[in-house]
Design a protein around this motif. Structure first.
Motif, PDB file in Angstrom:
ATOM      1  N   UNK A  76       0.734  -1.297  -0.094  1.00 26.04           N
ATOM      2  CA  UNK A  76      -0.032   0.139   0.076  1.00 26.04           C
ATOM      3  C   UNK A  76       0.654   1.557   0.016  1.00 26.04           C
ATOM      4  N   UNK A  77       1.771   1.292   0.653  1.00 23.10           N
ATOM      5  CA  UNK A  77       2.651   2.495   0.867  1.00 23.10           C
ATOM      6  C   UNK A  77       3.513   2.565  -0.694  1.00 23.10           C
ATOM      7  N   UNK A  78       4.370   1.458  -0.820  1.00 25.91           N
ATOM      8  CA  UNK A  78       4.662   1.954  -2.457  1.00 25.91           C
ATOM      9  C   UNK A  78       3.612   1.775  -3.482  1.00 25.91           C
ATOM     10  N   UNK A  79       2.524   1.482  -2.783  1.00 26.04           N
ATOM     11  CA  UNK A  79       1.538   2.287  -4.177  1.00 26.04           C
ATOM     12  C   UNK A  79       1.491   3.598  -3.804  1.00 26.04           C
ATOM     13  N   UNK A  80       1.088   4.188  -2.601  1.00 25.41           N
ATOM     14  CA  UNK A  80       0.870   5.566  -2.636  1.00 25.41           C
ATOM     15  C   UNK A  80       2.003   6.445  -2.960  1.00 25.41           C
ATOM     16  N   UNK A 125       1.610  -5.081  -8.293  1.00 24.48           N
ATOM     17  CA  UNK A 125      -0.139  -5.397  -8.354  1.00 24.48           C
ATOM     18  C   UNK A 125      -0.605  -3.973  -8.202  1.00 24.48           C
ATOM     19  N   UNK A 126       0.259  -3.849  -7.121  1.00 24.96           N
ATOM     20  CA  UNK A 126      -0.495  -2.697  -6.397  1.00 24.96           C
ATOM     21  C   UNK A 126      -0.312  -1.175  -6.771  1.00 24.96           C
ATOM     22  N   UNK A 127       0.633  -1.501  -7.046  1.00 24.82           N
ATOM     23  CA  UNK A 127       1.644  -0.220  -7.980  1.00 24.82           C
ATOM     24  C   UNK A 127       1.386   0.296  -9.146  1.00 24.82           C
TER      25      UNK A 127
END
Length: 337
Positions: A76-80, A125-127
């Protein structure tokens, strides 16, 4: 494979290198090659998301195509962080799964993530879900006692399943126990053949090879072997003109060649602007020391910049004088031959 500007440029790239590939270094490298893909130093996702260190995303508009490398292990943090990078204008977001430093290991990112391919896949995947630009991975062939023949195909299969279409593989293991980060760049043996086999196993995955490449001729040979890209690290930093001045013509078929002399002249106004904004000369000139490596006057060039750039009041005239000295040394050498 996506036909993005970054993917096309990844035929030759300059590796992300901590303390080296900052925005001043990238500006210089872009003067030497219009086509080559450039990477930032690794920026940690926590620094951006929790620390608000958005100044780390600053780059010059001329740097494109340019990729942001992120470090982290929280999806989640990497996506942000990826979203922040995309909003800042980067052409690609790259996840670091290769750095072996103790500091990186303690944060549970970098090469230690080779042991957690499922987590890396979730991060990818989230990124990808967070940004429209390409999300890529830079990895090692394995760490410590892992068997690269087993580990690397499984790792690649998982990130490909998560949507990764481009990867840069440093063709060495990382020894997280017993070797320093510096030793990890040289001591573990290179295994180019393994990386080439990965291209056979994953024909639709864009694979760039990294590690031990010291010349443009080596890069050409690796591309001719069937690999999609070549990533050059220390040689591109210490001998930038040797790697980049002919790269547009020889690697991309889109010349003309550039010269170190022209790049220095183009840097003078950039330096002046940096100084006006309160910057220091040696913040830029430290990246220029290797411009004339192997050429007459190279030692004089390095000494002039190393000794003079930190002095109070030093400015572009110091760089111009050093260039004049190199030109004079080249003329003397030519007349003596």
């Amino acid at each position: 494979m996506p036909n993005t500007a970054a993917t096309q440029a990844a035929r030759l790239s300059v590796a992300p290198m901590m303390d080296w590939t900052d925005r001043h270094c990238r500006y210089l490298h872009r003067l030497l090659s219009c086509q080559t893909l450039l990477y930032t130093e690794m920026v940690t996702a926590p620094a951006l998301v929790r620390g608000g260190a958005l100044h780390l995303l600053e780059h010059h508009k001329t740097e494109h195509p340019v990729a942001l490398q992120l470090g982290g292990s929280d999806p989640a943090e990497l996506a942000q962080a990826a979203r922040l990078g995309s909003q800042a204008g980067y052409d690609e977001i790259n996840l670091n799964v290769g750095c072996p430093s103790d500091r990186v290991q303690s944060g549970c990112f970098g090469a230690v993530l080779m042991e957690q391919p499922a987590l890396v896949a979730r991060c990818v995947a989230e990124m990808r879900a967070a940004v429209d630009v390409e999300v890529t991975v830079k990895c090692r062939i394995g760490v410590d006692d892992q068997d690269p023949e087993v580990v690397l195909p499984e790792f690649l299969a998982q990130i490909v399943a998560a949507g990764c279409t481009r990867v840069a593989i440093h063709a060495r293991k990382a020894w997280l126990q017993g070797l320093s980060p510096k030793e990890n760049r040289d001591i573990p043996p290179l295994d180019y053949a393994l990386v080439m086999r990965m291209k056979e196993y994953f024909p639709n995955l864009h694979i760039s090879i990294n590690g031990g490449i010291t010349s443009l001729a080596e890069a050409e040979a690796l591309l001719a072997s069937g690999l999609d890209g070549v990533m050059v690290g220390r040689a591109a930093y210490h001998q930038p003109a040797d790697i980049l001045c002919q790269a547009d013509r020889r690697i991309f078929g889109a010349g003309p060649d550039t010269s170190a002399e022209d790049a220095v002249c183009a840097m003078l106004s950039y330096i002046e602007n940096h100084l006006v904004q309160g910057g220091k000369l040696n913040q830029i000139t430290r990246h220029m020391l290797g411009l004339f490596a192997g050429r007459p006057g190279a030692r004089l060039w390095r000494r002039s910049l190393s000794e003079g750039a930190a002095k109070p009041g030093a400015g572009p005239e110091l760089v111009q004088a050093a260039l004049n000295a190199v030109t004079a040394a080249a003329q003397v050498h030519a007349s003596a031959v």
